[in-house]
Write a protein that holds these residues in place. Structure first.
Motif, short mmCIF file in Angstrom:
data_model
loop_
_atom_site.label_atom_id
_atom_site.label_comp_id
_atom_site.label_asym_id
_atom_site.label_seq_id
_atom_site.Cartn_x
_atom_site.Cartn_y
_atom_site.Cartn_z
N MET A 221 0.86 -1.17 0.00
CA MET A 221 0.00 0.00 0.00
C MET A 221 0.90 1.23 0.00
SD MET A 221 -3.17 0.70 2.60
CE MET A 221 -3.78 2.36 2.91
N LYS A 222 0.91 1.96 -1.10
CA LYS A 222 1.78 3.13 -1.19
C LYS A 222 1.21 4.15 -2.15
CE LYS A 222 4.82 1.22 -4.79
NZ LYS A 222 6.20 0.88 -5.15
N ARG A 223 1.54 5.40 -1.92
CA ARG A 223 1.09 6.49 -2.78
C ARG A 223 2.05 6.65 -3.95
NH1 ARG A 223 -2.75 10.16 -2.09
NH2 ARG A 223 -2.98 9.61 0.12
N ARG A 224 1.52 6.69 -5.15
CA ARG A 224 2.33 6.83 -6.35
C ARG A 224 2.50 8.30 -6.74
NH1 ARG A 224 0.10 1.73 -10.04
NH2 ARG A 224 1.49 0.17 -9.12
N ASP A 225 3.38 8.53 -7.71
CA ASP A 225 3.69 9.90 -8.13
C ASP A 225 2.47 10.65 -8.66
OD1 ASP A 225 6.30 9.49 -7.40
OD2 ASP A 225 6.98 8.97 -9.41
N ASN A 226 1.50 9.89 -9.22
CA ASN A 226 0.30 10.52 -9.78
C ASN A 226 -0.73 10.89 -8.70
OD1 ASN A 226 -0.74 8.05 -9.08
ND2 ASN A 226 -1.27 7.42 -11.16
N GLY A 227 -0.39 10.63 -7.43
CA GLY A 227 -1.29 10.97 -6.33
C GLY A 227 -2.21 9.85 -5.91
N LYS A 228 -2.37 8.84 -6.76
CA LYS A 228 -3.22 7.71 -6.40
C LYS A 228 -2.51 6.78 -5.43
CE LYS A 228 -6.53 7.16 -10.18
NZ LYS A 228 -7.17 6.17 -11.08
N VAL A 273 -7.69 5.54 -5.88
CA VAL A 273 -7.06 4.26 -5.48
C VAL A 273 -6.98 3.34 -6.69
CG1 VAL A 273 -7.40 2.14 -4.14
CG2 VAL A 273 -7.77 4.37 -3.05
N PHE A 274 -5.81 2.72 -6.86
CA PHE A 274 -5.66 1.63 -7.82
C PHE A 274 -5.58 0.35 -7.01
CE2 PHE A 274 -3.23 -1.40 -10.34
CZ PHE A 274 -3.91 -1.35 -11.56
N LEU A 275 -6.60 -0.51 -7.13
CA LEU A 275 -6.70 -1.72 -6.30
C LEU A 275 -6.47 -2.96 -7.14
CD1 LEU A 275 -7.45 -3.16 -3.63
CD2 LEU A 275 -9.85 -2.97 -4.31
N GLU A 276 -5.52 -3.77 -6.72
CA GLU A 276 -5.21 -5.03 -7.41
C GLU A 276 -5.43 -6.17 -6.43
OE1 GLU A 276 -1.81 -6.66 -10.52
OE2 GLU A 276 -1.30 -5.06 -9.12
N LEU A 277 -6.22 -7.18 -6.84
CA LEU A 277 -6.57 -8.28 -5.95
C LEU A 277 -6.10 -9.63 -6.51
CD1 LEU A 277 -10.29 -7.35 -5.08
CD2 LEU A 277 -8.26 -6.94 -3.68
N TRP A 278 -5.66 -10.49 -5.61
CA TRP A 278 -5.32 -11.87 -5.94
C TRP A 278 -6.08 -12.79 -4.99
CZ3 TRP A 278 -1.57 -8.15 -4.87
CH2 TRP A 278 -0.86 -7.66 -5.97
N VAL A 279 -6.20 -14.07 -5.35
CA VAL A 279 -6.86 -15.05 -4.50
C VAL A 279 -5.92 -16.22 -4.27
CG1 VAL A 279 -8.91 -16.49 -4.16
CG2 VAL A 279 -9.07 -14.40 -5.54
N LYS A 280 -5.81 -16.66 -3.02
CA LYS A 280 -4.87 -17.71 -2.65
C LYS A 280 -5.56 -18.72 -1.74
CE LYS A 280 -0.32 -18.21 -0.42
NZ LYS A 280 0.77 -17.47 0.26
#
Length: 302
Positions: A221-228, A273-280
């Motif tokens: 979880m981190k803030r990117r240069d584009n502000g998202k 927010v850019f949200l990326e999800l995986w399932v394990k």
């Protein structure tokens, strides 16, 4: 008399059986979503502290897991969390569902309450679902079983009579310090709340198909240069069949979870927010101490 001398504060535990509306009540009082809400029992697994600060008082609410008979180590942990709070607070709110019959589960909680000297309010929730006569019968039945300090009928979902409940709580608090900054609404880090919001949406969209064998781990979880804010999270399930359900046909279910969770996460963080999800799949994780710790359920802390 100055403000320091008249400032009141205290810790208030919200207890009750699963699915009686404890988290809904907490969110209503705090004014924003910090506890996840689901129509499935046993949604809350950790203590969720919500902080309400006014000009002359601060109330720290502790939303606990629904009290039930444990069926696995995760259940043992949840019950330890719920019952331990009874000894460490200034006031207990025992929340019941006005539309549910009194049964062994309620008697079990009342028996636990008899072991504590902490004042107890009976909060009769979901009053919008019953008639006035039925409500009075419910209150009488509970008063016969326990000597409550106060009885307050409310609708946490609609907000009915919640103001009265807060006035009663404030009246029972004693003078004390301000434990948290005025603008802080919870003691949990953002990562915890974000994981809970994702779990809430997964429970919601899968409806009855996925039991509570589901956890969420925030990988990044981190803030990117584009502000998202970039959020990478893994949804943990116990069986391969559950993984297929969470992902859905051509990834449709996972996409739906992500879209719904992102809306709440953006509201929480106040940014895109850019949200990326995986399932394990982690078989039987609810009975494995090492995995319980990895997923935030640390028995040593309770």
């Amino acid at each position: 008399m100055n403000q320091e001398e008249t400032f009141k504060s205290g810790f208030v535990s919200i207890i009750g059986r699963p699915n009686v509306g404890k988290s809904t009540l907490l969110n209503r009082v705090i004014g924003q979503k910090i506890a996840i809400m689901s129509d499935k029992p046993q949604t809350t697994r950790n203590k969720v502290q919500g902080v309400l600060t006014t000009n002359d008082a601060q109330v720290v609410f502790i939303d606990t897991p629904g009290i039930h008979k444990p069926k696995h180590r995760l259940g043992d942990f949840m019950m330890k969390v719920a019952t331990n709070t009874l000894r460490e607070v200034d006031l207990i709110l025992y929340v019941i569902d006005a539309d549910a019959k009194f049964g062994p589960g309620e008697q079990y909680i009342i028996d636990r309450l008899k072991d504590t000297k902490t004042p107890v309010f009976l909060i009769v929730n979901k009053i919008d679902k019953v008639t006035k006569d039925a409500l009075l019968e419910i209150i009488d039945a509970y008063r016969e079983r326990y000597e409550f300090e106060e009885v307050v009928p409310v609708s946490a979902l609609e907000g009915d009579n919640v103001g009265t409940m807060m006035n009663q709580i404030m009246g029972h608090l004693e003078e004390g310090p301000q434990y948290y900054p005025s603008d802080q609404v919870t003691d949990h880090p953002e990562r915890f709340i974000v994981a809970e919001l994702i779990r809430e949406k997964a429970l919601h969209v899968t409806k009855e198909e996925i039991p509570h064998s589901l956890a969420v781990v925030i990988e990044q979880m981190k803030r990117r240069d584009n502000g998202k804010v970039y959020v990478g999270a893994t949804i943990i399930v116990e069986r391969s069949s559950q993984k297929g359900i969470i992902i859905g046909k051509h990834g449709s279910m996972l996409k739906d979870i992500g879209q719904k969770a992102r809306v709440d996460i953006e509201a929480l963080l106040g940014s895109g927010v850019f949200l990326e999800l995986w399932v394990k799949v982690q078989k039987d994780w609810r009975n494995r101490p090492s995995q319980l710790r990895d997923y935030g359920f640390n028995e040593d802390e309770y």
